[in-house]
Write an enzyme that holds these catalytic residues in place. Structure first.
Site, short mmCIF file in Angstrom:
data_model
loop_
_atom_site.label_atom_id
_atom_site.label_comp_id
_atom_site.label_asym_id
_atom_site.label_seq_id
_atom_site.Cartn_x
_atom_site.Cartn_y
_atom_site.Cartn_z
N ASN A 41 0.83 -1.21 0.00
CA ASN A 41 0.00 0.00 0.00
C ASN A 41 0.86 1.26 0.00
O ASN A 41 0.58 2.23 -0.72
CB ASN A 41 -0.90 0.02 1.24
N GLN A 102 -11.34 -1.89 14.34
CA GLN A 102 -11.01 -2.93 13.38
C GLN A 102 -10.45 -4.17 14.07
O GLN A 102 -9.87 -4.11 15.14
CB GLN A 102 -9.97 -2.44 12.37
N PHE A 105 -7.41 -10.64 10.68
CA PHE A 105 -6.85 -11.98 10.69
C PHE A 105 -5.96 -12.08 9.46
O PHE A 105 -6.40 -11.80 8.35
CB PHE A 105 -7.95 -13.04 10.65
N ASP A 234 -1.20 3.78 6.04
CA ASP A 234 -0.26 3.49 4.95
C ASP A 234 -0.13 4.66 4.00
O ASP A 234 0.97 5.02 3.57
CB ASP A 234 -0.71 2.24 4.18
#
Length: 298
Positions: A41, A102, A105, A234
């Site tokens: 990103n 948030q 996984f 990011d």
């Protein structure tokens, strides 16, 4: 050239009304698949802003010929990849609730190869989430180091975190990561900021703070309509680093990072709404005025 070390991943991003407790469930109200991975990103954001970037990452045998590879080709991202046969390119499953909290996984897949790979010595590197030991070795060998632990901060031992921060020039983290670093190291927030030349701590919708030379400088967010906060950090780093190599002051770099992030959160997906340098400047002027003039390059 900016070098970025860390994950390339495929993101499965879902919306839920609330994040469930253990042994409970919740309903997914929306699910989409995007290009992602923290390092990828950042590299994509830097490339879109017009700076040269090399991404150091691990991918599986499902990456060659994929849409993701073609997207990186289009952006002009240079790549130094460890291609690991018979593995998946890392995959993230992210869930965001109505409050903006948030849970993630992450399937490491090919990224397990970081632990066994030789660390490069780089002139200017940003290290995103990756194998902690690999990042420590990169930091030890490189000249100028920018580091953000991301949600992998919990995987760093005290010794690893102390080692990497001792070799870090610029430290990025959000408020949760700062708290965890302080807990792991047994230090205060103030002491942590003094370990590096610059520390930039982001606070979601509450802006960010630049710590430098013993002082803190607050940077407000750019007001936009929020669609998905995933990737905001990011894109902030991409904007900051792109401005930093152009010669802007750290405070202006933070503002440019803030503006860059404001574009990304307007759409779901970390790489779906990246601004060009010209688009960033237009919004920068509307919120912060005209950026400083840079000295002419000799």
């Amino acid at each position: 050239m900016i070098h970025v070390v860390g994950h390339t991943a495929v993101d499965h991003i879902s919306r839920v009304h609330h994040l469930p407790e253990a042994n409970q469930s919740t309903h997914i109200t929306d699910r989409q698949v995007f290009f992602g991975g923290g390092a990828a990103n950042i590299a994509a954001g830097i490339a879109m802003l017009g700076e040269a970037v090399t991404l150091h990452s691990c991918v599986g045998d499902d990456f060659a010929g994929s849409d993701y590879e073609r997207w990186m080709d289009k952006l002009g991202i240079h790549r130094q990849f460890f291609e690991v046969p018979e593995t998946h390119t890392p995959t993230a499953f992210m869930f965001t609730d109505d409050a903006g909290s948030q849970m993630t996984f992450f399937e490491w897949g090919a990224s397990k190869a970081f632990a066994m790979s030789d660390a490069p010595a780089l002139p200017l590197v940003h290290m995103a989430t990756a194998d902690p030991d690999f990042n420590c070795r990169v930091a030890e060998k490189s000249e100028f180091v920018s580091f953000d632990p991301g949600q992998d901060v919990f995987w760093y031992t005290k010794e690893q975190l102390a080692s990497i921060i001792s070799n870090t020039d610029i430290l990025f983290a959000n408020q949760h990561e700062v708290q965890q670093m302080c807990t792991t190291l047994g230090v205060t927030r103030e002491a942590l900021t003094k370990e590096v030349i610059m520390a930039i701590f982001t606070m979601s919708g509450d802006g960010s703070t630049l710590y430098m030379n013993g002082s803190g400088h607050f940077i407000p967010v750019v007001p936009v309509t929020l669609s998905d906060p995933t990737g905001a950090g990011d894109s902030y780093r991409a904007g900051f680093l792109s401005a930093y190599v152009r010669g802007y002051t750290p405070l202006s770099c933070c503002r440019i990072g803030t503006v860059t992030a404001s574009y990304v959160v307007e759409h779901a997906g970390c790489q779906t709404h990246l601004p060009t340098w010209g688009q960033m400047l237009e919004r920068y002027r509307a919120n912060f005025g005209t950026p400083e003039s840079l000295p002419a390059k000799v």
